[in-house]
Scaffold this motif. Structure first.
Motif, PDB file in Angstrom:
ATOM      1  N   LYS A  94       1.303   4.409  -2.148  1.00 47.34           N
ATOM      2  CA  LYS A  94       2.296   3.698  -1.239  1.00 47.34           C
ATOM      3  C   LYS A  94       0.880   2.596   0.001  1.00 47.34           C
ATOM      4  N   GLU A  95       0.279   3.436   0.185  1.00 49.43           N
ATOM      5  CA  GLU A  95      -0.637   3.412   1.397  1.00 49.43           C
ATOM      6  C   GLU A  95      -2.011   2.785   0.655  1.00 49.43           C
ATOM      7  N   ALA A  96      -2.572   4.352  -0.345  1.00 48.31           N
ATOM      8  CA  ALA A  96      -3.469   3.876  -0.349  1.00 48.31           C
ATOM      9  C   ALA A  96      -3.629   2.685  -1.533  1.00 48.31           C
ATOM     10  N   THR A  97      -2.421   2.011  -2.366  1.00 42.71           N
ATOM     11  CA  THR A  97      -2.122   1.573  -3.101  1.00 42.71           C
ATOM     12  C   THR A  97      -2.762   0.103  -3.044  1.00 42.71           C
ATOM     13  N   GLU A  98      -1.958  -0.413  -2.031  1.00 40.78           N
ATOM     14  CA  GLU A  98      -1.692  -1.326  -1.200  1.00 40.78           C
ATOM     15  C   GLU A  98      -3.045  -1.699  -0.610  1.00 40.78           C
ATOM     16  N   MET A  99      -3.988  -0.470  -0.018  1.00 37.86           N
ATOM     17  CA  MET A  99      -4.910  -0.944   0.475  1.00 37.86           C
ATOM     18  C   MET A  99      -6.188  -1.505  -0.512  1.00 37.86           C
ATOM     19  N   LEU A 100      -5.707  -1.377  -1.190  1.00 37.86           N
ATOM     20  CA  LEU A 100      -7.379  -1.098  -2.260  1.00 37.86           C
ATOM     21  C   LEU A 100      -6.341  -2.818  -2.929  1.00 37.86           C
ATOM     22  N   LEU A 101      -5.414  -2.952  -3.371  1.00 38.16           N
ATOM     23  CA  LEU A 101      -4.947  -4.190  -3.641  1.00 38.16           C
ATOM     24  C   LEU A 101      -4.809  -5.076  -2.317  1.00 38.16           C
ATOM     25  N   ASN A 102      -4.924  -4.755  -1.105  1.00 37.20           N
ATOM     26  CA  ASN A 102      -5.133  -6.161  -0.164  1.00 37.20           C
ATOM     27  C   ASN A 102      -6.779  -6.413   0.016  1.00 37.20           C
ATOM     28  N   ILE A 103      -7.653  -5.078   0.067  1.00 36.90           N
ATOM     29  CA  ILE A 103      -8.980  -5.015   0.177  1.00 36.90           C
ATOM     30  C   ILE A 103      -8.966  -6.304  -1.013  1.00 36.90           C
ATOM     31  N   SER A 104      -8.734  -5.972  -1.818  1.00 33.47           N
ATOM     32  CA  SER A 104      -9.337  -7.086  -3.242  1.00 33.47           C
ATOM     33  C   SER A 104      -8.758  -8.476  -3.237  1.00 33.47           C
ATOM     34  N   GLN A 105      -7.726  -8.382  -1.707  1.00 24.05           N
ATOM     35  CA  GLN A 105      -7.498  -9.622  -1.709  1.00 24.05           C
ATOM     36  C   GLN A 105      -6.396  -9.887  -3.091  1.00 24.05           C
ATOM     37  N   SER A 106      -5.727  -8.827  -4.628  1.00 25.63           N
ATOM     38  CA  SER A 106      -5.262  -9.676  -5.339  1.00 25.63           C
ATOM     39  C   SER A 106      -3.828  -9.544  -5.232  1.00 25.63           C
ATOM     40  N   HIS A 107      -3.702 -10.827  -4.838  1.00 26.29           N
ATOM     41  CA  HIS A 107      -1.968 -11.152  -3.978  1.00 26.29           C
ATOM     42  C   HIS A 107      -1.785 -11.504  -5.744  1.00 26.29           C
ATOM     43  N   ALA A 108       0.006 -11.184  -5.851  1.00 25.15           N
ATOM     44  CA  ALA A 108       0.680 -11.023  -6.797  1.00 25.15           C
ATOM     45  C   ALA A 108       2.285 -12.010  -6.906  1.00 25.15           C
ATOM     46  N   LYS A 109       2.664 -12.497  -7.487  1.00 22.71           N
ATOM     47  CA  LYS A 109       3.812 -12.639  -7.666  1.00 22.71           C
ATOM     48  C   LYS A 109       5.296 -11.638  -7.215  1.00 22.71           C
TER      49      LYS A 109
END
Lengths: 303, 303
Positions: A94-109
């Motif tokens: 969870k932490e690793a995946t969320e960090m990568l998504l956040n750093i890419s500012q991959s906002h999802a609905k």
């Protein structure tokens, strides 16, 4: 039940090799199992609809099973996915995946729900009215689980022609018949359920085991499975290396298949050192004849 | 100087599309620029030697430019790399990458050195005796830099035949001649350096600009470059969408190329909505004729 191999090679990159990922269709459920780099492209290639996937199972956090996850999740966001998505994998995912998504500012609905695993015992991690999924604790260099996917029994179908032989049987009885009950007529005659129903197919099961050293403790968990995917990184000539790196040989995979009395075995996760993967099948068949080889795009249907 | 396109498409996965990555050979230096998912496989496909790479430049942390980095670094570890590796990219890249490598327990023997960027001004980020690299601040939805790669002037070569016309000139003078100095004979006669040397090739330069909205402020930085890679995600029919998503159209890329007086332009990062990428070239050529199209495997040599 239908299994599509998206990738089946070990970590070292090669032009025509793809790290581990599988697509399982089981009783109208659609699962991705492991997600090595490039899985999203392999899904496109083999026409796996992104929108059907609601559950992803990650065996362990080595790159060749995991580094394609964040790209797939990010793409779901780009494509405006709204349905929630469940990801099952080792603690830390969870932490690793969320960090990568956040750093890419991959906002999802869509809502991304992680189910982190840390038990060393087999546990039920998913269940609905059609399918159950249990972990299969494996032994590798990091915390690793295989997964046992089982169809639930399908409801019995009515044998209308036979039922019509008994005008007393009312439609109100149909639910009881489907549930497996016998019918007692007013005369006292008992009509056995078997006469009034058509036997449904036996539920199928699929056991996924990658990566792991030779581990007989999984045999009771995967007993009688219809299909077993078991890693075979090496041939027996490298049994020492298998032991050292906590992988298996084709012969060891076949031994597990035989002892567990599974119907079919499919091998994969071949080391890049072997140019001819048919040798894996040959070695396994010396003790377990019903052995198949994973190849990208290969489909195994169990009906 | 030699540029190999490893991938040149935007984020949405397609079977024959690969996210952004380029391999630049410049004055015996070997650089990877951006590293979308699947880059390590594309490197194998186009025979880019892993061992040659000592520097990787990441423009921004969107997945289609970055999600292939950790897999490549992990593979370097598997292959027992020992040489240190330098990674240049936005602040945050170190923590994210190290976390992923740690969670996979990818222990490597080589030292991984991050150079995190956060300036909004162009800065010198790499320099040795052969090459310099400056950032090109770009405008995108996250912090983004392009990169300007420049060869350094090569030392002048002696024109031995002409030098031999002047027996007074001693070998001790050669260093001065190579350094561009004129020679004064005892007679007081001045022999101009041009007569004693062979002009070396003009140093080449390559400007890499992806992803960015139309941004004329980069023109002074990339002025007179021999080759400009500029993203062209859209055609002019979607200029509004380009503006909204902070991307460029082919016409805008060509405008930058023309205003900056570069010699050649190469386009890429095409949106998946366009089936015929030749339309990008057609549009750009209406104002800048020397326009090429990126395609996976394409090589541009500047000699």
């Amino acid at each position: 039940m239908r299994l599509t191999i998206l990738g089946c090679h070990s970590a070292t990159p090669r032009v025509n090799a793809f790290p581990t990922s599988q697509y399982l269709e089981i009783n109208d459920r659609h699962f991705i199992i492991d997600c090595g780099e490039g899985t999203q492209r392999q899904m496109r290639k083999y026409k796996v609809g992104y929108a059907k996937i609601n559950h992803i199972f990650i065996s362990h956090l080595h790159g060749d099973h995991f580094y394609g996850l964040v790209g797939l999740l990010s793409t779901f966001g780009i494509l405006n996915r709204e349905k929630e998505l469940h990801v099952y994998g080792p603690k830390g995912i969870k932490e690793a995946t969320e960090m990568l998504l956040n750093i890419s500012q991959s906002h999802a609905k869509y809502e991304l729900i992680f189910h982190e695993l840390s038990s060393s015992k087999s546990e039920l991690i998913f269940e609905d009215e059609k399918v159950s999924v249990h972990t299969i604790p494996l032994k590798h260099r990091v915390y690793t689980n295989g997964f046992l996917f089982k169809e639930k029994s399908k409801p019995k179908k009515l044998h209308i022609q036979n039922i019509n032989n008994y005008p007393e049987i009312d439609k109100a009885d149909y639910l009881n018949i489907k549930a497996g009950k016998d019918i007692v007529l007013e005369s006292g005659e008992i009509i056995p359920n078997e006469e009034l129903t058509i036997a449904s197919e036996k539920p199928k099961s699929f056991a996924y085991c990658s990566d792991t050293s030779f581990l007989p403790s999984i045999i009771p968990i995967i007993k009688d499975a219809d299909l077993l995917y078991h890693e075979a990184t090496f041939l027996s000539d490298k049994e020492d290396l298998a032991k050292k790196t906590l992988h298996s040989t084709a012969l060891q995979a076949a031994t597990i298949a035989k002892e567990a009395n599974v119907k079919q075995l499919i091998l994969g996760h071949y080391s890049g050192r072997y140019k001819n993967i048919e040798l894996f099948q040959e070695e396994a068949k010396t003790i377990f004849n019903e052995t198949l080889l994973s190849e990208p795009g290969k489909v195994i249907e169990l009906v």
